[in-house]
Design a protein around this motif. Structure first.
Motif, PDB file in Angstrom:
ATOM      1  N   VAL A  58      11.372  16.282  -5.509  1.00  0.00           N
ATOM      2  CA  VAL A  58      12.224  16.168  -4.325  1.00  0.00           C
ATOM      3  C   VAL A  58      12.865  17.523  -4.059  1.00  0.00           C
ATOM      4  CG1 VAL A  58      14.083  14.861  -3.244  1.00  0.00           C
ATOM      5  CG2 VAL A  58      12.668  13.809  -4.993  1.00  0.00           C
ATOM      6  N   THR A  59      12.257  18.295  -3.192  1.00  0.00           N
ATOM      7  CA  THR A  59      12.737  19.652  -2.967  1.00  0.00           C
ATOM      8  C   THR A  59      12.906  19.937  -1.485  1.00  0.00           C
ATOM      9  OG1 THR A  59      10.456  20.394  -2.922  1.00  0.00           O
ATOM     10  CG2 THR A  59      11.623  20.661  -5.009  1.00  0.00           C
ATOM     11  N   GLY A  60      13.722  20.950  -1.207  1.00  0.00           N
ATOM     12  CA  GLY A  60      13.846  21.468   0.153  1.00  0.00           C
ATOM     13  C   GLY A  60      14.627  20.579   1.093  1.00  0.00           C
ATOM     14  N   PHE A  68       5.650  19.308   7.809  1.00  0.00           N
ATOM     15  CA  PHE A  68       6.109  19.130   6.432  1.00  0.00           C
ATOM     16  C   PHE A  68       5.669  20.267   5.514  1.00  0.00           C
ATOM     17  CE2 PHE A  68       5.653  16.871   2.217  1.00  0.00           C
ATOM     18  CZ  PHE A  68       7.014  16.746   1.988  1.00  0.00           C
ATOM     19  N   HIS A  69       4.812  21.183   6.010  1.00  0.00           N
ATOM     20  CA  HIS A  69       4.174  22.134   5.082  1.00  0.00           C
ATOM     21  C   HIS A  69       5.144  22.997   4.266  1.00  0.00           C
ATOM     22  CE1 HIS A  69       4.270  25.444   8.182  1.00  0.00           C
ATOM     23  NE2 HIS A  69       4.407  26.171   7.082  1.00  0.00           N
ATOM     24  N   PRO A  70       6.327  23.425   4.825  1.00  0.00           N
ATOM     25  CA  PRO A  70       7.192  24.273   3.991  1.00  0.00           C
ATOM     26  C   PRO A  70       7.718  23.568   2.732  1.00  0.00           C
ATOM     27  CG  PRO A  70       7.831  24.404   6.310  1.00  0.00           C
ATOM     28  CD  PRO A  70       6.872  23.262   6.183  1.00  0.00           C
ATOM     29  N   ARG A  71       7.716  22.237   2.740  1.00  0.00           N
ATOM     30  CA  ARG A  71       8.229  21.496   1.569  1.00  0.00           C
ATOM     31  C   ARG A  71       7.117  20.839   0.765  1.00  0.00           C
ATOM     32  NH1 ARG A  71      12.413  17.249   3.749  1.00  0.00           N
ATOM     33  NH2 ARG A  71      13.029  17.114   1.567  1.00  0.00           N
ATOM     34  N   PRO A 125       4.270  20.069  -1.714  1.00  0.00           N
ATOM     35  CA  PRO A 125       3.733  20.648  -2.947  1.00  0.00           C
ATOM     36  C   PRO A 125       2.212  20.813  -2.890  1.00  0.00           C
ATOM     37  CG  PRO A 125       4.494  18.384  -3.311  1.00  0.00           C
ATOM     38  CD  PRO A 125       4.805  18.713  -1.893  1.00  0.00           C
ATOM     39  N   GLU A 126       1.581  20.162  -1.898  1.00  0.00           N
ATOM     40  CA  GLU A 126       0.121  20.239  -1.837  1.00  0.00           C
ATOM     41  C   GLU A 126      -0.375  21.005  -0.610  1.00  0.00           C
ATOM     42  OE1 GLU A 126      -1.608  16.278  -3.068  1.00  0.00           O
ATOM     43  OE2 GLU A 126       0.541  15.895  -3.197  1.00  0.00           O
ATOM     44  N   ASP A 178       0.833  -1.209   0.000  1.00  0.00           N
ATOM     45  CA  ASP A 178       0.000   0.000   0.000  1.00  0.00           C
ATOM     46  C   ASP A 178       0.870   1.263   0.000  1.00  0.00           C
ATOM     47  OD1 ASP A 178      -2.238  -1.538  -0.024  1.00  0.00           O
ATOM     48  OD2 ASP A 178      -2.606  -1.410   2.135  1.00  0.00           O
ATOM     49  N   ILE A 179       1.937   1.217   0.812  1.00  0.00           N
ATOM     50  CA  ILE A 179       2.811   2.400   0.887  1.00  0.00           C
ATOM     51  C   ILE A 179       3.490   2.640  -0.476  1.00  0.00           C
ATOM     52  CG2 ILE A 179       4.961   3.288   1.921  1.00  0.00           C
ATOM     53  CD1 ILE A 179       2.699   3.450   3.907  1.00  0.00           C
ATOM     54  N   ILE A 180       3.935   1.570  -1.107  1.00  0.00           N
ATOM     55  CA  ILE A 180       4.660   1.730  -2.385  1.00  0.00           C
ATOM     56  C   ILE A 180       3.696   2.073  -3.528  1.00  0.00           C
ATOM     57  CG2 ILE A 180       6.138   0.535  -4.078  1.00  0.00           C
ATOM     58  CD1 ILE A 180       7.597   1.150  -1.453  1.00  0.00           C
ATOM     59  N   GLU A 181       2.541   1.399  -3.553  1.00  0.00           N
ATOM     60  CA  GLU A 181       1.638   1.585  -4.705  1.00  0.00           C
ATOM     61  C   GLU A 181       0.563   2.640  -4.482  1.00  0.00           C
ATOM     62  OE1 GLU A 181       0.215  -2.177  -6.073  1.00  0.00           O
ATOM     63  OE2 GLU A 181       2.235  -2.861  -6.554  1.00  0.00           O
ATOM     64  N   LYS A 182       0.169   2.829  -3.200  1.00  0.00           N
ATOM     65  CA  LYS A 182      -0.878   3.826  -2.948  1.00  0.00           C
ATOM     66  C   LYS A 182      -0.476   4.738  -1.784  1.00  0.00           C
ATOM     67  CE  LYS A 182      -3.777   0.300  -2.957  1.00  0.00           C
ATOM     68  NZ  LYS A 182      -4.864  -0.484  -2.419  1.00  0.00           N
ATOM     69  N   PRO A 183       0.667   5.421  -1.900  1.00  0.00           N
ATOM     70  CA  PRO A 183       1.087   6.285  -0.785  1.00  0.00           C
ATOM     71  C   PRO A 183       0.096   7.429  -0.612  1.00  0.00           C
ATOM     72  CG  PRO A 183       2.424   6.714  -2.737  1.00  0.00           C
ATOM     73  CD  PRO A 183       1.555   5.531  -3.065  1.00  0.00           C
ATOM     74  N   LEU A 184      -0.169   7.789   0.644  1.00  0.00           N
ATOM     75  CA  LEU A 184      -1.148   8.844   0.903  1.00  0.00           C
ATOM     76  C   LEU A 184      -0.481  10.183   1.232  1.00  0.00           C
ATOM     77  CD1 LEU A 184      -3.703   6.834   3.097  1.00  0.00           C
ATOM     78  CD2 LEU A 184      -3.893   7.392   0.671  1.00  0.00           C
ATOM     79  N   HIS A 185       0.573  10.134   2.030  1.00  0.00           N
ATOM     80  CA  HIS A 185       1.186  11.380   2.484  1.00  0.00           C
ATOM     81  C   HIS A 185       2.078  11.970   1.386  1.00  0.00           C
ATOM     82  CE1 HIS A 185       3.194  14.277   5.055  1.00  0.00           C
ATOM     83  NE2 HIS A 185       2.320  13.986   6.002  1.00  0.00           N
ATOM     84  N   PRO A 186       2.008  13.292   1.169  1.00  0.00           N
ATOM     85  CA  PRO A 186       2.860  13.903   0.142  1.00  0.00           C
ATOM     86  C   PRO A 186       4.358  13.616   0.368  1.00  0.00           C
ATOM     87  CG  PRO A 186       1.226  15.470   0.902  1.00  0.00           C
ATOM     88  CD  PRO A 186       1.098  14.269   1.788  1.00  0.00           C
ATOM     89  N   TYR A 187       4.764  13.480   1.642  1.00  0.00           N
ATOM     90  CA  TYR A 187       6.175  13.185   1.913  1.00  0.00           C
ATOM     91  C   TYR A 187       6.548  11.767   1.442  1.00  0.00           C
ATOM     92  CZ  TYR A 187      10.533  12.346   4.407  1.00  0.00           C
ATOM     93  OH  TYR A 187      11.828  12.027   4.708  1.00  0.00           O
ATOM     94  N   THR A 188       5.642  10.814   1.683  1.00  0.00           N
ATOM     95  CA  THR A 188       5.907   9.448   1.217  1.00  0.00           C
ATOM     96  C   THR A 188       6.007   9.441  -0.315  1.00  0.00           C
ATOM     97  OG1 THR A 188       4.521   8.717   3.051  1.00  0.00           O
ATOM     98  CG2 THR A 188       5.148   7.045   1.453  1.00  0.00           C
TER      99      THR A 188
END
Ligand SMILES: Nc1ncnc2c1ncn2[C@@H]1O[C@H](COP(=O)(O)OP(=O)(O)OP(=O)(O)O)[C@@H](O)[C@H]1O
Ligand SMILES: [Mg+2]
Length: 338
Positions: free
Chosen positions: A286-288, A302-305, A307-308, A256-266
């Protein structure tokens, strides 16, 4: 086969369907002075409210960028760092408040394999002494040290004739096998592997991972497999926990983590996995840099990095959402939406 009383106790524990390890709101903060002349100290929130549980015979992969607190979390579980808050139950016992004597007994069941195979082996001890030292200390020698050492070397795929050799006579992969032999010698329930294969070549990494998997089957082990490399973790873990700035932001089954990651950081970590022969188009995601754990951003860390990021992410702590055993901590998901 004769089952001794210790094995029977362990089998009973496994049948109980209760987590082997239960970590709740664990915090490990370090107080450091800002400068030599400064009177002010700042708090480094290395682990800042971590909650997860690990079942018997399960592997959780813990991933995240450098400095996010993975090693500190592992060291706190091992009693090598003092927790600043929260609780840890291991086999139903409160690990953080155990007496010194009880903790020593528990440490037999909780072992560790570190990244650098050479520095974690005493250069003046031969392999026999290294892999049987714990057995001697815990009075678990049921035969000569030689017999035990030969059995342990066979278990990790090394030639039993090597027991009189010294660490410098082995390759990196062989040394890590010696570390694994030492870790399994005390018949533990849980092994914390902290970047255990990170210093090895890719082909040797795969061999050591296969060894860990086969030992898990044979000895009914659980692993907390710490790595900054999500692709390595996905080869061994049943579930993956993603850590960012001292907190777990997502946990789920590996697939699930690899195919359906939920968090923008993941998603950012997955985008950074190199794919052979392919130029990644999403590389710009991959920024910041990770902010300092001494001054984490308000709201979602995580908000400063991100994208969403939305306006709410800047000031409000993200809610926790669970769906089918998949946990995520992000404003994009409604709490307990499933
Ligand atoms: N003893 C200590 N005193 C003060 N700060 C510390 C101490 N140990 C770790 N830290 C800080 O805690 C944070 C987390 O460090 P930790 O080593 O746990 O990260 P990590 O995720 O294991 O990183 P890496 O992937 O580089 O191994 C870092 O900011 C680190 O500088
Ligand atoms: Mg580390």
């Amino acid at each position: 086969m004769k089952i001794n009383s210790k094995d029977r106790a362990k089998a009973q524990w496994d049948a109980a369907d209760v987590p082997l390890l239960e970590v709740s709101d664990l915090k490990t903060w370090f107080e450091v002075k800002r400068g030599i002349f400064s009177r002010k100290a700042e708090q480094i929130r290395a682990v800042d409210g971590v909650t997860f549980s690990l079942m018997a015979n399960e592997t959780i992969g813990l991933v995240g960028e450098s400095g996010c607190g993975k090693t500190t979390l592992g060291r706190t579980l091992l009693g090598l760092e003092a927790a600043s808050g929260g609780s840890v139950f291991f086999r139903g016992e409160p690990l953080l408040t155990l007496s010194h004597r009880r903790m020593k007994a528990m440490r037999r069941r909780l072992q560790v394999v570190f990244q650098d195979p050479l520095s974690s082996l005493n250069p003046r001890m031969n392999v026999m002494d290294i892999v049987t030292e714990g057995l001697l200390q815990f009075r678990m020698l049921t035969d000569s040290r030689e017999v035990h050492a030969k059995r342990l070397l066979r278990e990790v795929g090394l030639d039993e004739e090597m027991i009189y050799r010294f660490p410098h006579e082995f390759s990196g992969g062989q040394r890590q096998r010696i570390n694994v032999a030492r870790a399994i010698s005390l018949r533990p329930d849980l092994i914390i592997c902290d970047e255990a294969v990170s210093a090895l070549d890719v082909s040797i990494q795969a061999q050591v991972i296969n060894l860990l998997l086969s030992l898990q089957q044979r000895h009914h082990l659980s692993y907390l497999f710490i790595s900054h490399d999500l692709s390595v973790v996905s080869n061994i873990a049943d579930r993956i926990a993603v850590m960012y700035l001292g907190r777990i932001v997502e946990i789920g089954k590996t697939i699930d983590i690899i195919e359906k990651p939920l968090h923008p950081y993941t998603r950012m970590l997955i985008a950074a996995i190199p794919v052979a022969g392919q130029k990644r188009v999403d590389q710009e995601m991959v920024t910041g840099e990770t902010p300092s754990p001494a001054a984490p951003p308000n709201g979602c860390h995580f908000h400063p990095r991100c994208p969403e990021a939305m306006p709410v992410c800047r000031h409000a702590e993200p809610p926790e959402a669970w769906k089918n055993g998949h946990y995520v901590c992000c404003h994009m998901y409604r709490p307990n939406s499933g």
